[in-house]
Each structure stands twice: as C-alpha cells, then as structure tokens.
Design an enzyme around this catalytic site. Structure first.
Site, short mmCIF file in Angstrom:
data_model
loop_
_atom_site.label_atom_id
_atom_site.label_comp_id
_atom_site.label_asym_id
_atom_site.label_seq_id
_atom_site.Cartn_x
_atom_site.Cartn_y
_atom_site.Cartn_z
N ASP A 204 1.14 -1.30 -0.03
CA ASP A 204 -0.10 0.18 0.11
C ASP A 204 0.91 1.28 -0.10
OD1 ASP A 204 -2.84 1.36 0.41
OD2 ASP A 204 -2.22 1.98 1.93
N GLU A 258 1.88 -0.40 -4.60
CA GLU A 258 0.28 0.58 -5.36
C GLU A 258 1.92 1.95 -4.95
OE1 GLU A 258 -2.92 2.54 -4.23
OE2 GLU A 258 -1.86 2.55 -2.68
O1 TEU Z 1 -5.07 4.05 -1.85
C1 TEU Z 1 -4.07 5.12 -1.70
C2 TEU Z 1 -4.64 6.20 -1.90
O2 TEU Z 1 -4.17 6.95 -2.18
C3 TEU Z 1 -5.77 6.27 -3.53
O3 TEU Z 1 -5.77 5.62 -4.24
C4 TEU Z 1 -6.66 6.54 -2.70
O4 TEU Z 1 -7.73 5.86 -3.09
C5 TEU Z 1 -7.59 7.80 -2.37
O5 TEU Z 1 -8.76 7.97 -3.84
C6 TEU Z 1 -6.65 9.22 -2.69
O6 TEU Z 1 -7.11 10.23 -2.65
C7 TEU Z 1 -4.29 3.04 -0.57
C8 TEU Z 1 -5.85 1.85 -0.43
O7 TEU Z 1 -5.83 1.48 -1.53
C9 TEU Z 1 -7.09 2.56 0.02
O8 TEU Z 1 -7.76 2.01 0.12
C10 TEU Z 1 -6.48 3.56 1.23
O9 TEU Z 1 -7.70 4.21 1.19
C11 TEU Z 1 -5.06 4.43 1.11
O10 TEU Z 1 -4.08 4.27 0.29
C12 TEU Z 1 -5.01 4.34 2.44
O11 TEU Z 1 -4.18 3.32 3.10
#
Ligand code: TEU
Ligand code: CA
Length: 560
Positions: A204, A258
């Site tokens: 993540d 990610e």
């Molecule tokens: O997401 C990363 C992230 O910053 C974005 O994709 C987020 O979804 C948001 O839309 C930004 O505006 C990851 C995870 O996939 C997400 O589900 C979590 O909420 C986030 O990290 C925090 O752990």
C-alpha cells in the site's frame, strides 16, 4: 537485450484476482464478508483460471478505512474470522495449486495500534519516534500538507500538545521509516506471514514511506496533487532494497507496489530486476485518466492508447508491468471504459477484458469484474460509506466551494464505493452474498448480473474471462510478446500486436457503438481467429486485410 526466456517467472505468468473481503462472501450472515466465505468460493475462482489471490487487508482493525488502518498486524480482523480460518484458507488454496498475496499497509498504522498508543503518551516514550511528531506555534500547523481524506495532514494530540502526521485519515498516523526499529519491526511482521505460507505482498502507497527532509511546505502547484511530493522522499529506494535484502530475497515471492505519485519514467527505479526492489508496480494513469480527485473528466481512446504505450515502454527489458482496469479504489471497469447500459454491458465488458488480458503484464482482475458488475446507482450522500467521501463533503460541499448536486453527480461516477458493493452470486435476496443486511447495499441489477447465471452461460462475461485466461496460458506470445500499437491516433479502433519468436497476435477492439470498416495497417493479413468476444458472427477469410468490426467487437487473431 535479455531474451524473454531468461526473464521467465511464475509471477509473470500468473493471473491474479483481488478480493475485497468485506464484500466477497458472508458465510455467517452478519452482513460482512469473511475468510470462510472466500474458502467456499475457491472452486469458483479455480474454475475461472485464477492462480493467485490478492487479499485486501484482513488484519485486526477498527475499520476507519476498511482495514487500511491496522491495529494488530499479527491478528485477523474479528469480522473476517480467526487465524485458524486464515490457515485453512492457505491450506485449501495450496490444495488447488493457488497462491496468496496479502496487503502490506506499512506507511501508516491505526491510531489504535499499540505502537501509537505508546507513542502518543509522552515525548520521551520509547515508541515516540515510531511516528512523525512536530511542535508548532499556537494556531499554526507544522506545514501545509493536506490529507487525502480532507483537511490538514497534521493532527494535534492532547497528551503532549504536538502534532502527528497522517497522509490519510486522522486514525491513520504515518510511521517514521527513518527509525531503524520501525523497519526491523515491519520486516519481522513480513516474515511472520511469509513463514505461514503467503507468497508475497501488494504494498500500500509504498513510495510514501520516505518523508521529505525537514518537511518543508508544498509549493502551491503541488497542493492539488501532493502525492508527487509524498512519493519522492530521499530514502524510498534504500528502504526497499533493505527490505529485499532482509526479507524478500529469502523467499520465493511476488511483490507489487501501489505506486501512487510515481511517473512512468520513475517506474524502473522500483521494478528493474537488477535493483532488487519490487517485481511490479501499479500505475494509476489509466484508471485516473479521466478524473481529478472526485471530479470526472472526459477521455478519448487515443488517450488510453497513449497511456498503454508509455506503461509498456516504462517496463523496459528488466522490469515487468501489471495490467488492471479497476480495484477497490476506482469505479467499475465497464461503467468507466465501456457502456453499462443493458444493451451493451456484456459485450463491452468482454471487449475491455480482451484489452486488459492482452497487454504485456500480470493481470490483476478485481472481484466482480469477471461478471461485468457495474457502478451503483448512488443518489444521496447518505448512500456512501467511504471515509474519503466524508472528508471531501466537508472540504468541498459544506465549505461552499462546490454545490451538492454538482459534487454528487461527479461522485456517482468516481466513488470508490462503486467497486465495494457486495459480490453478486445469484438471484436470491442480497444477491446470495448474505441473508442479513449487508454493510453496503447490493447493486439492484443482481437479477441480471450474477455469477450463477454466468457460469452456465457460454456467452457470458465470466466465460469470456475463462477463455481469455486459457488462451493466455496456452500462448506465451500473449504473456511475453512485445507490444506494438499499430494505430495510436485512431479514435474508435484499438489495434495492437504482440510478437514473440516469430509469432504475432493481432488484437482489434472496436470502442464504438457502430460497425466500422477497418483496413489493417502495415500490410498485415489475418490468418486465424483465436478468440472473439461474440460480436462477430463469421470469421473473416484467411488472408483478409480489411475487416468489418461490429460494435464493441474485440478479437484476437494470428496474423501473417
Ligand atoms: O490507496 C492509495 C491512495 O492514495 C488513493 O488511491 C486513494 O484511494 C484515494 O483515492 C486518494 O484520493 C491506498 C488504498 O488502496 C486505499 O484503499 C487506502 O484508503 C489508502 O491507500 C490508505 O491506506
Ligand atoms: Ca460474515
């Protein structure tokens, strides 16, 4: 250039399926999906052709962000089951020749994690430096960093009067990776799960772990997209190389980062095998092509092709890509890039699957996309569950910057909750996901869109996925072959080839609602049809150089 056979790896050939456990299958009818529910559906996934499951967080959590706020990295979330259920899941997967990768969420923890409970006690607590604390003058914040979930990224804590940093919700304090003890503890918890038998991690927001030195203010131009600064701290590669040396190198793993905030040009820094960091990253340029935060923008087919071209170039000969059209943070693929109206839903979902599975990269299929599940018909702000929506509602609507109808119209198309509605298993109440009230409403189209009907229907989106996966496994050219976009500017047809050791596949996809006569570029001639999405009634004659593509037709050919 290294030959493709030297670069072969199981994780390049695997097809991955992402499970968002909360919404997958509820075995004990409390309205929340769980691990036993996943076990019950393993044969369904095996039948689809899935090799690897990526499980979104299954750890103990107060669920401020549905498990992306972890309270205990060594405990299973009570709603999802027990450690015995987790071990059983691994055993059952192994029996079916499947592997499991889990979510490593270590940029931040929950504020209820033991480390943070200690850390916030006093400035001299041994865990103080596990997080990022700053003094500030009265009524000023340590800097101007915004949180992705609304407001400032700093929260003042009563016990010491200092502020802690949180890129996401207040309940997700950021860990201080510059503290070697934090890194050692993270490596330990990774070993804990690897020793249990998991085969790797989806990491993540992993580029965010190294913070900018001195935490200076963001320049005004960076304020709308702080991820490009948050992702570029000075030590991210040192830490990933250390993680690789300490942990990953000792196991046979699949890793995918990610890479929110990482440009194409930077991708090889993470994925070039010679650097020993990660196997792959997720690029968000495709799924975020047509949006700015919650705001929906227009997209064109040449935009999509341009992104694919750049993604492919970025992998270089020593890196590897992922291919995906959505995840738990994005709208449904068919609602986003296809047409989810009853007339076109199935055929366009199959066309998109053809596009995704024919790219050079490891496919990550999100739960329900194999059925062509669609966005939810959201109406009111109360229909949403997402913590991100609540923050934005405050920042944009309650602050008077944007009108409620304007925000809601965009949000219905961009919200993360679109992908989080329960899986549609059958035509029973609540789509067979649960008999209780589900934690998030089931999409009302489940009588038409569900797994039971589609597993029996040769013309279904599900069976098209099965055929694509079988075809990909039987044809190394579709896994390792080089990618070439034949016609980047064409507004309606996506035409590309994959080539390996003298064998070429041509993929043609009509993104239009009208048939179109298409002349093949570069003197290419059709040989045979490998797979059609059901739009074409008759295959073109061998040797054809001109093809009539039906609306949303997607076909994979061999060519001469
Ligand atoms: O997401 C990363 C992230 O910053 C974005 O994709 C987020 O979804 C948001 O839309 C930004 O505006 C990851 C995870 O996939 C997400 O589900 C979590 O909420 C986030 O990290 C925090 O752990
Ligand atoms: Ca349950």
């Amino acid at each position: 250039m290294v030959s493709s056979s030297e670069l072969k790896a199981w994780w390049k050939e695997a097809v991955v399926y992402q499970i968002y456990p909360r919404s997958f299958m509820d075995s004990n009818n409390d309205g929340i999906g769980d691990l036993v529910g996943i076990i019950q559906k393993l044969d369904y996934l095996k039948n689809l052709g899935i090799d690897v499951i990526w499980l979104s967080p299954h750890f103990d959590s107060p669920n401020a962000d549905n498990g992306y706020d972890i309270r205990d990295y060594r405990k299973v979330m009570a709603e999802f089951g027990t450690m015995a259920d987790f071990d059983q899941l691994l055993t059952q997967m192994k029996q079916r020749g499947m592997r499991l990768i889990i979510d490593l969420v270590v940029n931040h923890t929950s504020d209820e994690h033991q480390w943070f409970l200690e850390s916030r006690q006093s400035t001299d607590n041994p865990y103080r430096d596990y997080y990022i604390w700053r003094e500030s003058k009265p009524d000023t914040l340590p800097n101007n960093y915004p949180s992705f979930f609304g407001g400032s990224a700093w929260e003042k804590d009563a016990a010491t009067g200092q502020y802690y940093l949180h890129y996401f919700a207040k309940k997700q304090p950021d860990l201080n990776w510059d503290n070697p003890q934090v890194r050692a503890d993270v490596y330990d918890l990774m070993r804990f799960w690897l020793d249990k038998g998991v085969s790797g991690f989806r990491m993540d927001v992993i580029p965010f772990i190294s913070k900018q030195q001195g935490l200076p203010d963001l320049a005004p131009e960076h304020l709308p997209h702080p991820e490009f600064v948050y992702a570029n701290g000075p030590y991210v590669h040192d830490y990933l190389q250390e993680m690789n040396r300490e942990v990953l190198a000792h196991y046979d793993t699949m890793t995918v980062g990610e890479a929110f905030g990482i440009t194409f040009e930077q991708a090889p820094l993470f994925t070039d095998a010679r650097r020993h960091e990660l196997n792959m990253i997720f690029h968000f340029d495709l799924v975020r092509l047509d949006r700015d935060g919650w705001r929906k923008l227009a997209w064109t087919l040449p935009d999509v092709k341009a992104v694919y071209g750049r993604i492919d170039a970025a992998a270089s000969s020593h890196g590897w890509n992922t291919t995906f059209l959505t995840n738990h943070d994005n709208p449904r693929a068919v609602s986003h890039f296809g047409d989810d109206s009853p007339e076109w839903r199935s055929i366009s979902a199959k066309a998109l699957a053809t596009m995704m599975f024919s790219q050079r990269g490891t496919p990550f299929l999100y739960q329900g996309d194999e059925l062509g599940m669609t966005n939810y018909p959201f109406q009111n702000i109360t229909d949403y569950d997402d913590v991100e929506v609540k923050g934005q509602w405050q920042d944009f609507v309650l602050s008077g910057k944007v009108s409620a109808p304007d925000y809601l119209a965009h949000l219905a198309q961009t919200s993360r909750d679109n992908a989080r509605t329960p899986m549609q298993w059958n035509t029973q109440a609540q789509a067979g996901f649960t008999t209780a009230q589900p934690w998030l409403a089931v999409n009302p189209n489940y009588p038409e869109v569900n797994a039971e009907a589609q597993t029996h229907d040769t013309n279904s989106v599900y069976q098209h996925h099965q055929r694509l996966i079988t075809l990909r496994k039987a044809n190394p050219v579709l896994i390792y072959g080089t990618y070439q976009d034949l016609d980047p500017e064409h507004p309606q047809v996506y035409a590309f080839t994959r080539t390996l050791e003298g064998k070429t596949c041509l993929i043609l996809i009509n993104f239009g609602h009208q048939a179109i006569d298409y002349t093949l570029p570069n003197g290419i001639r059709i040989e045979t049809v490998l797979l059609d999405n059901g739009a074409q009634l008759e295959a073109p004659a061998s040797g054809s150089t001109q093809i009539t593509l039906q609306p949303w037709q997607a076909t994979i050919y061999t060519v001469a």
